[in-house]
Write an enzyme that holds these catalytic residues in place. Sequence first.
Site, PDB file in Angstrom:
ATOM      1  CB  CYS B  30     -38.154  17.461  69.604  1.00  0.00           C
ATOM      2  SG  CYS B  30     -36.813  17.093  68.823  1.00  0.00           S
ATOM      3  CE  LYS B  57     -41.826  20.587  60.244  1.00  0.00           C
ATOM      4  NZ  LYS B  57     -40.673  19.864  59.118  1.00  0.00           N
ATOM      5  CB  VAL B  70     -37.108  21.785  66.518  1.00  0.00           C
ATOM      6  CG1 VAL B  70     -37.953  23.283  65.749  1.00  0.00           C
ATOM      7  CG2 VAL B  70     -37.572  20.534  66.468  1.00  0.00           C
ATOM      8  CD  GLU B  86     -27.505  18.672  62.225  1.00  0.00           C
ATOM      9  OE1 GLU B  86     -27.442  17.454  62.953  1.00  0.00           O
ATOM     10  OE2 GLU B  86     -28.210  18.594  61.059  1.00  0.00           O
ATOM     11  CB  SER B  87     -29.177  18.488  68.990  1.00  0.00           C
ATOM     12  OG  SER B  87     -28.562  17.024  68.784  1.00  0.00           O
TER      13      SER B  87
END
Lengths: 241, 241
Positions: B30, B57, B70, B86-87
């Site tokens: 990802c 999941k 993720v 939230e990256s």
Amino acid sequence: MSAGKHLGKGSVHPALPDDGVPRLYSMRFCPFAERAHLALNAKKVPHHTIYVNLTEKPEWLVDVSPLLKVPALHLVGEKAQPSLIESLIIVEYLDEKYPENPLLPKDPLKRAQDKILVERFSAITGAFMKIVIHGGDGADFWPAIDIFEAELGKRGTPYFSGEKPGFVDYMIWPWFERLAVAEFILKESYNFDKKRYAKISAWLDLIVKDEVVQSHYATPEQHLTYWKSRKAGQTNYDLLA
Amino acid sequence: MSAGKHLGKGSVHPALPDDGVPRLYSMRFCPFAERAHLALNAKKVPHHTIYVNLTEKPEWLVDVSPLLKVPALHLVGEKAQPSLIESLIIVEYLDEKYPENPLLPKDPLKRAQDKILVERFSAITGAFMKIVIHGGDGADFWPAIDIFEAELGKRGTPYFSGEKPGFVDYMIWPWFERLAVAEFILKESYNFDKKRYAKISAWLDLIVKDEVVQSHYATPEQHLTYWKSRKAGQTNYDLLA
């Protein structure tokens, strides 16, 4: 600090005093632009406002907002006179640049949690857009509010930011200010249940009286009149000018 | 610091040492999760990684990532053991919490400009997604890269963040790492023009050798193999485990 009519195609880029204060390019009824107004007013940052017609955009808008978006904050006092876009980035910039009346907490974890909450609010802005623009039935609107009801309960304070409004409160308020538009469109299926949303209801009663909110406030009737004019294809940008 | 196989439905939530260090819930391929890996590694923050099968999941994922997304960073050393999602919010949190090797500049204006640039990168992530998931023709992919080519020219430094990689570099890199997938799908219409993107090309040659990038690197062939397995409906999450 605030200007009148919305400038459109063929307009002249207004000459403003060479005072070095930031210039906010805005549209009076845009909820994202409202976030920037609330932050500027909360922090008492002197600024000029230039309202822009978003249907027929002025040719000069590209000079201060390359993606032709509002809000855009033109920092004429800075070297190379850059413009900032994206409402949340503008607000965080103002909060970091001007220390008075901080909006976000200082603690990194609490900051992150407040930002995540506002990020999760995009479920509400999206659901609201569906109702207002696409005539959606609001099915996804109400469950999205539950998250904020629960969060207020968890925080145990009148405002999301504590004893007075802060980042979360001001960033989400503009959509609540426009609830009357959803009510008008959804009619009988409008379901703002004051038991289900007891804490949000109390929050609404409080925040609507806040002086910062009042500094950029339009009534439910005004929002509805604006929305009807837009729906009719004759957007009345200057309703409050 | 890093764990092996992706845990799926029916798995047991792994018992980890009670050491109080953050736990990153991730998926190996990802690009958004990669942002969090790069920030943790750039800042040398001790952490555990738990990889998650996103097709099936694990039931326990909801406990650490309420939206089942993720990356999620579970802060087991903090009161009430909150999780961040939230990256970009995770990365900003890490940058504020851990002073070593700062990623964002300290100056509010420069911070805002870097954040706007990463926000504008969503044009590229969107265009990439269209190619990779929906078989798009990449028409909107190439012009989006022009913005970054121009910006590197304007900044006049080898990296977006100066003489070494920083926030912008690490936040946009994961999609460049996956260019081979776009090349494979677009075939002859793939058009990464090394003249048009001269500065980005030089940047790519440099950043791929960066030790932080190498700490979470997969080769073009590996990304392609992963993508083909996903396309075939048999996602090989554990390709690198």
